[in-house]
Design a protein around this motif. Structure first.
Motif, short mmCIF file in Angstrom:
data_model
loop_
_atom_site.label_atom_id
_atom_site.label_comp_id
_atom_site.label_asym_id
_atom_site.label_seq_id
_atom_site.Cartn_x
_atom_site.Cartn_y
_atom_site.Cartn_z
N UNK A 1 0.85 -1.18 0.00
CA UNK A 1 0.00 0.00 0.00
C UNK A 1 0.89 1.24 0.00
N UNK A 2 0.53 2.21 -0.82
CA UNK A 2 1.25 3.47 -0.88
C UNK A 2 0.36 4.57 -0.32
N UNK A 3 1.00 5.56 0.29
CA UNK A 3 0.26 6.65 0.92
C UNK A 3 0.85 7.99 0.49
N UNK A 4 -0.01 8.94 0.18
CA UNK A 4 0.40 10.30 -0.19
C UNK A 4 -0.43 11.28 0.62
N UNK A 5 0.16 12.39 1.00
CA UNK A 5 -0.56 13.48 1.65
C UNK A 5 -0.65 14.61 0.62
N UNK A 6 -1.89 15.00 0.28
CA UNK A 6 -2.07 15.99 -0.78
C UNK A 6 -3.02 17.10 -0.35
N UNK A 51 -9.02 22.56 -0.46
CA UNK A 51 -7.95 23.02 0.44
C UNK A 51 -7.83 22.22 1.74
N UNK A 52 -8.45 21.06 1.80
CA UNK A 52 -8.28 20.18 2.95
C UNK A 52 -7.02 19.34 2.73
N UNK A 53 -6.36 18.97 3.81
CA UNK A 53 -5.26 18.02 3.71
C UNK A 53 -5.88 16.63 3.61
N UNK A 54 -5.53 15.92 2.54
CA UNK A 54 -6.12 14.62 2.26
C UNK A 54 -5.05 13.54 2.26
N UNK A 55 -5.43 12.36 2.69
CA UNK A 55 -4.55 11.20 2.66
C UNK A 55 -5.03 10.30 1.52
N UNK A 56 -4.14 9.98 0.59
CA UNK A 56 -4.49 9.13 -0.55
C UNK A 56 -3.84 7.77 -0.33
N UNK A 57 -4.64 6.73 -0.40
CA UNK A 57 -4.17 5.36 -0.18
C UNK A 57 -4.34 4.55 -1.45
#
Length: 77
Positions: A1-6, A51-57
């Motif tokens: 699993x990969x995770x990004x903060x966008x 403009x929310x901080x989102x976590x992408x999985x």
């Protein structure tokens, strides 16, 4: 699993991110606080707000997605 903060700041960012996710064959989810939505759902991503901080999985590595998401990353990834 990969995770990004966008962070998606504009409607155009949301549309472009959604198109990028939709081209991927992997499962991609977006998390904001306790809410999870499918990244391939434009309305779902919009419902999280701009403009929310989102976590992408991502369930698996996708080179095209990993390259394309860089412009939205705020840290990590």
């Amino acid at each position: 699993m990969e995770k990004y903060i966008i962070r998606l700041k504009t409607m155009e960012d949301v549309k472009s991110f959604n198109e990028l996710a939709s081209r991927s064959e992997t499962q991609i989810d977006v998390k904001c606080r306790r809410a999870f939505v499918d990244a391939k759902s434009l309305l779902g991503v919009l419902s999280l707000g701009l403009s929310q901080t989102l976590e992408v999985l991502c369930s698996a590595h996708d080179e095209e997605f990993a390259h394309g998401i860089r412009k939205y990353c705020v840290c990590g990834g």
